[in-house]
Structure formats: C-alpha cells, structure tokens
Enzyme design. Sequence first.
Site, mmCIF file in Angstrom:
data_model
loop_
_atom_site.group_PDB
_atom_site.id
_atom_site.type_symbol
_atom_site.label_atom_id
_atom_site.label_comp_id
_atom_site.label_asym_id
_atom_site.label_seq_id
_atom_site.Cartn_x
_atom_site.Cartn_y
_atom_site.Cartn_z
ATOM 1 N N HIS A 61 0.846 -1.190 0.000
ATOM 2 C CA HIS A 61 0.000 0.000 0.000
ATOM 3 C C HIS A 61 0.881 1.239 0.000
ATOM 4 O O HIS A 61 1.287 1.725 1.048
ATOM 5 C CB HIS A 61 -0.936 -0.009 1.213
ATOM 6 C CG HIS A 61 -2.133 0.882 1.032
ATOM 7 N ND1 HIS A 61 -2.243 2.101 1.650
ATOM 8 C CD2 HIS A 61 -3.242 0.733 0.283
ATOM 9 C CE1 HIS A 61 -3.392 2.655 1.302
ATOM 10 N NE2 HIS A 61 -4.019 1.850 0.478
ATOM 11 N N ILE A 67 1.040 4.254 3.819
ATOM 12 C CA ILE A 67 -0.051 4.741 4.661
ATOM 13 C C ILE A 67 -0.984 3.576 4.959
ATOM 14 O O ILE A 67 -1.120 2.649 4.158
ATOM 15 C CB ILE A 67 -0.824 5.923 4.033
ATOM 16 C CG1 ILE A 67 -1.481 5.533 2.719
ATOM 17 C CG2 ILE A 67 0.076 7.125 3.849
ATOM 18 C CD1 ILE A 67 -2.425 6.596 2.159
ATOM 19 N N GLY A 70 -7.579 2.882 4.507
ATOM 20 C CA GLY A 70 -8.770 3.354 5.202
ATOM 21 C C GLY A 70 -9.661 2.226 5.679
ATOM 22 O O GLY A 70 -10.231 2.296 6.771
ATOM 23 N N VAL A 71 -9.784 1.175 4.889
ATOM 24 C CA VAL A 71 -10.648 0.067 5.285
ATOM 25 C C VAL A 71 -10.125 -0.597 6.561
ATOM 26 O O VAL A 71 -10.909 -1.089 7.382
ATOM 27 C CB VAL A 71 -10.823 -0.943 4.124
ATOM 28 C CG1 VAL A 71 -9.524 -1.680 3.833
ATOM 29 C CG2 VAL A 71 -11.955 -1.905 4.388
ATOM 30 N N GLU A 75 -11.864 -1.126 10.194
ATOM 31 C CA GLU A 75 -11.841 -2.416 10.881
ATOM 32 C C GLU A 75 -11.362 -2.253 12.318
ATOM 33 O O GLU A 75 -11.884 -2.892 13.228
ATOM 34 C CB GLU A 75 -10.958 -3.413 10.127
ATOM 35 C CG GLU A 75 -10.831 -4.769 10.796
ATOM 36 C CD GLU A 75 -12.130 -5.544 10.952
ATOM 37 O OE1 GLU A 75 -12.194 -6.388 11.883
ATOM 38 O OE2 GLU A 75 -13.089 -5.318 10.175
#
Length: 157
Positions: A61, A67, A70-71, A75
């Site tokens: 990523h 970074i 976002g998912v 979670e």
Amino acid sequence: MEDTLSSPKMEPVIGVKEILDILPHRYPFLLVDKVVSIDLEASTILAQKNVSFNEEFFQGHFPGAPIMPGVLMLEALAQTGGILVHQKGYKDKSAVILNVSNAKFRNSVKPGDVLMIHAEGVYVSSKGGRIKGRGMIGDKVAFEAELSFALCDKNQI
C-alpha cells in the site's frame, strides 16, 4: 466523548491477552493492541493501535510512501466497538459489520504512529446496534465513521 472517558467509574485497562479472548481476529487482522479506558455507563471506549512498519499491508500500500488503508482503520474501529459490546454483556456474540456511513479520512496513518480509537455505542441491543467513532494521531483526526452491526452467535460465524 473524552469527558466520559475520564470518569472515575472507568473499568480497568484491557490488555492484548484479554482482547484475544474477546475477539476472533488474529494477526495480521487483529488491529487493537490495548484498551486504554472504557466507561460502560456512557458506552464509550478508547483503544490503541501501534502502527508498525512491519505491518503486512505496508508492503503493497504505497510502498514508497506507506499509509494505513482506510478500510483497516474502519476495521480497527469495528474491533474496538466489538470489545465494547462484549464488555456490555454480549459475551457469547460477535459483531458483524452491516453498514458504514459518514466515513471521512482526514489525515494519513503512517508507520510509527499511535492510532487512538475513540468509539461510542449509539445503540446496542441483543440483535445489533450502531457505533460512531474516530481515530486520532495526537491531536489530529485521522478518520471518523459510523458503523451498524449485527450480533451473531459466536458458534454460527
């Protein structure tokens, strides 16, 4: 939410060993390292995720500028809410996300950051509920969101 977390009625801190007993998640999907405070009366919880460069998702990523996805922040919020629901008495249940709403990602979460996850149980019942929360890096909001969840028997997942 911070005012309720400084209440003298707070429960003791929950460490990783107890988190492993509460949540079904395991590495690399366990995204809560410890619970810093919990106030069951106010239905609030503050958890911590220490973000390490060794996290598997950083390999792919944005490898040159890693970074946290976002998912995975969402979670971490869901897992924090799952711990809150468990502590509120639903010990034989697991929370399963049904809906994410009002999600906003405001600042990047990078290796070396300490992500503080603030969650509040807006509504919790024996069938499910809703939590709202945010992740903070120091005094900066990294993300905020609301999650709806169903409660399922642990042996049926």
